[in-house]
Design a protein around this motif. Structure first.
Motif, PDB file in Angstrom:
ATOM      1  N   ALA A  83       0.850  -1.188   0.000  1.00  0.00           N
ATOM      2  CA  ALA A  83       0.000   0.000   0.000  1.00  0.00           C
ATOM      3  C   ALA A  83       0.890   1.244   0.000  1.00  0.00           C
ATOM      4  O   ALA A  83       2.057   1.189   0.399  1.00  0.00           O
ATOM      5  CB  ALA A  83      -0.914  -0.003   1.219  1.00  0.00           C
ATOM      6  N   LEU A  84       0.336   2.370  -0.420  1.00  0.00           N
ATOM      7  CA  LEU A  84       1.155   3.564  -0.593  1.00  0.00           C
ATOM      8  C   LEU A  84       1.796   4.013   0.727  1.00  0.00           C
ATOM      9  O   LEU A  84       2.967   4.399   0.765  1.00  0.00           O
ATOM     10  CB  LEU A  84       0.293   4.689  -1.179  1.00  0.00           C
ATOM     11  N   LYS A  85       1.047   3.943   1.825  1.00  0.00           N
ATOM     12  CA  LYS A  85       1.603   4.341   3.123  1.00  0.00           C
ATOM     13  C   LYS A  85       2.798   3.460   3.487  1.00  0.00           C
ATOM     14  O   LYS A  85       3.793   3.944   4.036  1.00  0.00           O
ATOM     15  CB  LYS A  85       0.523   4.246   4.201  1.00  0.00           C
ATOM     16  N   GLU A  86       2.702   2.158   3.137  1.00  0.00           N
ATOM     17  CA  GLU A  86       3.823   1.252   3.418  1.00  0.00           C
ATOM     18  C   GLU A  86       5.044   1.652   2.598  1.00  0.00           C
ATOM     19  O   GLU A  86       6.181   1.604   3.083  1.00  0.00           O
ATOM     20  CB  GLU A  86       3.436  -0.191   3.069  1.00  0.00           C
ATOM     21  N   ARG A  87       4.812   2.045   1.357  1.00  0.00           N
ATOM     22  CA  ARG A  87       5.930   2.409   0.491  1.00  0.00           C
ATOM     23  C   ARG A  87       6.654   3.650   1.016  1.00  0.00           C
ATOM     24  O   ARG A  87       7.877   3.731   0.977  1.00  0.00           O
ATOM     25  CB  ARG A  87       5.443   2.631  -0.947  1.00  0.00           C
ATOM     26  N   VAL A  88       5.874   4.609   1.484  1.00  0.00           N
ATOM     27  CA  VAL A  88       6.480   5.819   2.052  1.00  0.00           C
ATOM     28  C   VAL A  88       7.346   5.456   3.259  1.00  0.00           C
ATOM     29  O   VAL A  88       8.488   5.904   3.398  1.00  0.00           O
ATOM     30  CB  VAL A  88       5.385   6.825   2.456  1.00  0.00           C
ATOM     31  N   CYS A  89       6.802   4.623   4.129  1.00  0.00           N
ATOM     32  CA  CYS A  89       7.526   4.233   5.340  1.00  0.00           C
ATOM     33  C   CYS A  89       8.760   3.393   5.000  1.00  0.00           C
ATOM     34  O   CYS A  89       9.841   3.592   5.569  1.00  0.00           O
ATOM     35  CB  CYS A  89       6.578   3.467   6.265  1.00  0.00           C
ATOM     36  N   GLN A  90       8.614   2.461   4.067  1.00  0.00           N
ATOM     37  CA  GLN A  90       9.753   1.633   3.668  1.00  0.00           C
ATOM     38  C   GLN A  90      10.860   2.479   3.054  1.00  0.00           C
ATOM     39  O   GLN A  90      12.047   2.234   3.294  1.00  0.00           O
ATOM     40  CB  GLN A  90       9.297   0.555   2.683  1.00  0.00           C
ATOM     41  N   GLN A  91      10.472   3.485   2.254  1.00  0.00           N
ATOM     42  CA  GLN A  91      11.476   4.353   1.648  1.00  0.00           C
ATOM     43  C   GLN A  91      12.251   5.128   2.714  1.00  0.00           C
ATOM     44  O   GLN A  91      13.470   5.298   2.611  1.00  0.00           O
ATOM     45  CB  GLN A  91      10.805   5.321   0.666  1.00  0.00           C
ATOM     46  N   ALA A  92      11.554   5.592   3.738  1.00  0.00           N
ATOM     47  CA  ALA A  92      12.223   6.310   4.819  1.00  0.00           C
ATOM     48  C   ALA A  92      13.229   5.415   5.542  1.00  0.00           C
ATOM     49  O   ALA A  92      14.363   5.822   5.829  1.00  0.00           O
ATOM     50  CB  ALA A  92      11.183   6.845   5.804  1.00  0.00           C
ATOM     51  N   VAL A  93      12.822   4.169   5.831  1.00  0.00           N
ATOM     52  CA  VAL A  93      13.718   3.224   6.493  1.00  0.00           C
ATOM     53  C   VAL A  93      14.909   2.892   5.591  1.00  0.00           C
ATOM     54  O   VAL A  93      16.057   2.819   6.040  1.00  0.00           O
ATOM     55  CB  VAL A  93      12.947   1.947   6.896  1.00  0.00           C
ATOM     56  N   LEU A  94      14.616   2.696   4.300  1.00  0.00           N
ATOM     57  CA  LEU A  94      15.678   2.377   3.337  1.00  0.00           C
ATOM     58  C   LEU A  94      16.737   3.479   3.312  1.00  0.00           C
ATOM     59  O   LEU A  94      17.942   3.198   3.316  1.00  0.00           O
ATOM     60  CB  LEU A  94      15.074   2.187   1.955  1.00  0.00           C
ATOM     61  N   GLN A  95      16.302   4.736   3.291  1.00  0.00           N
ATOM     62  CA  GLN A  95      17.250   5.842   3.178  1.00  0.00           C
ATOM     63  C   GLN A  95      18.164   5.941   4.398  1.00  0.00           C
ATOM     64  O   GLN A  95      19.294   6.402   4.305  1.00  0.00           O
ATOM     65  CB  GLN A  95      16.489   7.159   2.967  1.00  0.00           C
ATOM     66  N   VAL A  96      17.678   5.486   5.549  1.00  0.00           N
ATOM     67  CA  VAL A  96      18.499   5.509   6.759  1.00  0.00           C
ATOM     68  C   VAL A  96      19.442   4.300   6.810  1.00  0.00           C
ATOM     69  O   VAL A  96      20.614   4.427   7.158  1.00  0.00           O
ATOM     70  CB  VAL A  96      17.598   5.545   8.013  1.00  0.00           C
ATOM     71  N   LEU A  97      18.927   3.109   6.460  1.00  0.00           N
ATOM     72  CA  LEU A  97      19.708   1.883   6.635  1.00  0.00           C
ATOM     73  C   LEU A  97      20.690   1.614   5.492  1.00  0.00           C
ATOM     74  O   LEU A  97      21.751   1.027   5.710  1.00  0.00           O
ATOM     75  CB  LEU A  97      18.772   0.683   6.771  1.00  0.00           C
ATOM     76  N   GLN A 155       8.826  -9.567  -3.844  1.00  0.00           N
ATOM     77  CA  GLN A 155       9.349  -8.723  -4.910  1.00  0.00           C
ATOM     78  C   GLN A 155       8.337  -7.614  -5.184  1.00  0.00           C
ATOM     79  O   GLN A 155       7.155  -7.876  -5.347  1.00  0.00           O
ATOM     80  CB  GLN A 155       9.568  -9.535  -6.183  1.00  0.00           C
ATOM     81  N   GLY A 156       8.808  -6.407  -5.261  1.00  0.00           N
ATOM     82  CA  GLY A 156       7.917  -5.280  -5.482  1.00  0.00           C
ATOM     83  C   GLY A 156       7.931  -4.313  -4.325  1.00  0.00           C
ATOM     84  O   GLY A 156       7.559  -3.152  -4.481  1.00  0.00           O
ATOM     85  N   GLY A 157       8.352  -4.764  -3.150  1.00  0.00           N
ATOM     86  CA  GLY A 157       8.455  -3.885  -1.998  1.00  0.00           C
ATOM     87  C   GLY A 157       9.700  -3.014  -2.085  1.00  0.00           C
ATOM     88  O   GLY A 157      10.743  -3.452  -2.571  1.00  0.00           O
ATOM     89  N   VAL A 158       9.597  -1.780  -1.587  1.00  0.00           N
ATOM     90  CA  VAL A 158      10.722  -0.850  -1.631  1.00  0.00           C
ATOM     91  C   VAL A 158      11.913  -1.394  -0.857  1.00  0.00           C
ATOM     92  O   VAL A 158      13.068  -1.245  -1.259  1.00  0.00           O
ATOM     93  CB  VAL A 158      10.290   0.527  -1.071  1.00  0.00           C
ATOM     94  N   ILE A 159      11.657  -2.037   0.273  1.00  0.00           N
ATOM     95  CA  ILE A 159      12.715  -2.499   1.167  1.00  0.00           C
ATOM     96  C   ILE A 159      13.261  -3.872   0.772  1.00  0.00           C
ATOM     97  O   ILE A 159      14.322  -4.288   1.230  1.00  0.00           O
ATOM     98  CB  ILE A 159      12.181  -2.541   2.629  1.00  0.00           C
ATOM     99  N   SER A 160      12.546  -4.605  -0.110  1.00  0.00           N
ATOM    100  CA  SER A 160      12.911  -5.991  -0.427  1.00  0.00           C
ATOM    101  C   SER A 160      14.312  -6.159  -1.010  1.00  0.00           C
ATOM    102  O   SER A 160      15.032  -7.080  -0.627  1.00  0.00           O
ATOM    103  CB  SER A 160      11.873  -6.611  -1.368  1.00  0.00           C
ATOM    104  N   PRO A 161      14.756  -5.303  -1.966  1.00  0.00           N
ATOM    105  CA  PRO A 161      16.121  -5.475  -2.484  1.00  0.00           C
ATOM    106  C   PRO A 161      17.195  -5.363  -1.402  1.00  0.00           C
ATOM    107  O   PRO A 161      18.175  -6.110  -1.414  1.00  0.00           O
ATOM    108  CB  PRO A 161      16.250  -4.346  -3.520  1.00  0.00           C
TER     109      PRO A 161
END
Length: 359
Positions: free
Chosen positions: A49-63, A159-165
């Motif tokens: 869902a879009l809210k999940e993508r926003v949150c995953q992107q934020a976590v990705l940028q930090v980690l 596959q398809g999640g922002v954080i998955s790669p």
């Protein structure tokens, strides 16, 4: 996305509040299937869902910057400054250095078989914040929605999640390090692995070592798709064909181009103007040509350009077997209508160009 953007500041404040109050709960991902290039099979994606993508992107940028310092240099998949082209160049360097044989590993159903316990143990070695750890575990166990039904998985990272790669890179880093410690040279792009060796015996031994390492991580090799080959025989990897001296186009990607061009120029589309057909066709052939423009593909590109022009002519005449179809539009007329030429994507094209048939 339009609804989110219309109230973006309010949505971000709400998400921020949920995270700090620890009331955020992950939603199931939506199952979507896309064609696998060059095959009749489909690849399952899990779209958050879009809210999940926003949150995953934020976590990705930090980690991501932290894990980038840990990842294996020969891992090229979904990393800053890395791509299939950097993987290709690394393979060519190994060829130049005298490596002649390869073990091409196919990890069976990788994204669905990632063990959550092992993955979270690896993440905890670096990430100590419990809230972030809960977020990641929540994304792994949120479930998959398909045809209105939610299924909860005990393994895998969709596959398809922002954080998955990033998570897949974390999971396979111990495998990378163990192969490196065993003295093997390898190139990895996500779950595609190529071990480079100087002899066939070394490649066979490497295959055994790799299989044992993956078994310890609760993964397995596909016996049908895992093969030992050589530059002398030629092999495909990441859409490229590697030979003894040259590099060209892999069979699957070439087959997928034919299928996409045929679809765009099918002759039962009604009375759609040829200009609209060309506009739909151009992105398909230009993107494909850009991917392969640095290979030894000049003759192939010229032949493909001629075939594409004939497909457009056949669309206009509504038939293929017509000896005079090329007279309908000359190559120059199709150029003026905007039909892209793959040949022109090759670097320093003007220096390479000699003569060309107008057909």
């Amino acid at each position: 996305m339009e609804a989110w953007r219309a109230k973006e500041e309010a949505n971000l404040r709400q998400l921020h509040g949920e995270l700090y109050a620890d009331t955020y709960r992950s939603q199931p991902v939506r199952r979507v299937y896309i064609p696998k290039p060059g095959t009749n099979k489909q690849r399952p994606l899990g779209i958050p869902a879009l809210k999940e993508r926003v949150c995953q992107q934020a976590v990705l940028q930090v980690l991501e910057p932290t894990f980038e310092e840990i990842f294996f240099e020969g891992s090229h998949g979904f990393r800053p400054g890395k791509s299939t082209h950097t993987a290709k160049e690394a393979i060519l360097e190994y060829r130049k250095a005298g490596y002649r044989y390869v073990a091409d590993l196919d990890i069976s159903n990788f994204f669905n078989e990632v063990d959550h316990t092992i993955l979270m143990k690896l993440v905890r070695e670096v990430v100590k914040d419990r809230r972030v750890l809960r977020l990641i575990r929540g994304w792994l166990t949120a479930g998959v929605m398909e045809e209105g039904n939610v299924r909860y998985e005990v393994s895998g990272t969709p596959q398809g999640g922002v954080i998955s790669p990033l998570l897949s890179g974390i999971y396979l880093t111990p495998f990378d390090r163990a192969l490196q410690a065993a003295g093997y040279a390898h190139v990895r792009y996500a779950d595609d692995v190529l071990i480079l060796c100087r002899t066939r015996e070394e490649a066979e031994a490497a295959l055994g070592v790799a299989g044992d390492l993956l078994n310890r991580m609760k993964l397995r090799l596909s016996q049908e798709k895992t093969v030992i080959s050589s530059f002398q025989e030629g092999f495909d990897f990441l859409g490229f064909h590697f030979g003894k001296r040259h590099i060209g186009v892999g069979k699957k990607l070439l087959k997928s181009l034919y299928a996409r061009v045929r679809e765009a120029t099918r002759r039962n589309q009604g009375d759609i103007p040829v200009e609209r057909v060309i506009a739909e066709l151009n992105p398909k052939i230009e993107g494909w040509a850009n991917y392969h423009r640095h290979g030894n593909n000049l003759v192939l590109f010229r032949n493909l350009d001629r075939w594409v022009r004939n497909r457009v002519r056949a669309y206009k005449r509504r038939r293929w077997r017509d000896r005079g179809r090329w007279k309908l539009y000359s190559a120059e007329e199709l150029d003026r209508k905007g039909l892209a030429r793959m040949e022109w994507k090759i670097p320093r094209y003007q220096q390479l160009k000699l003569f060309e048939s107008p057909r």
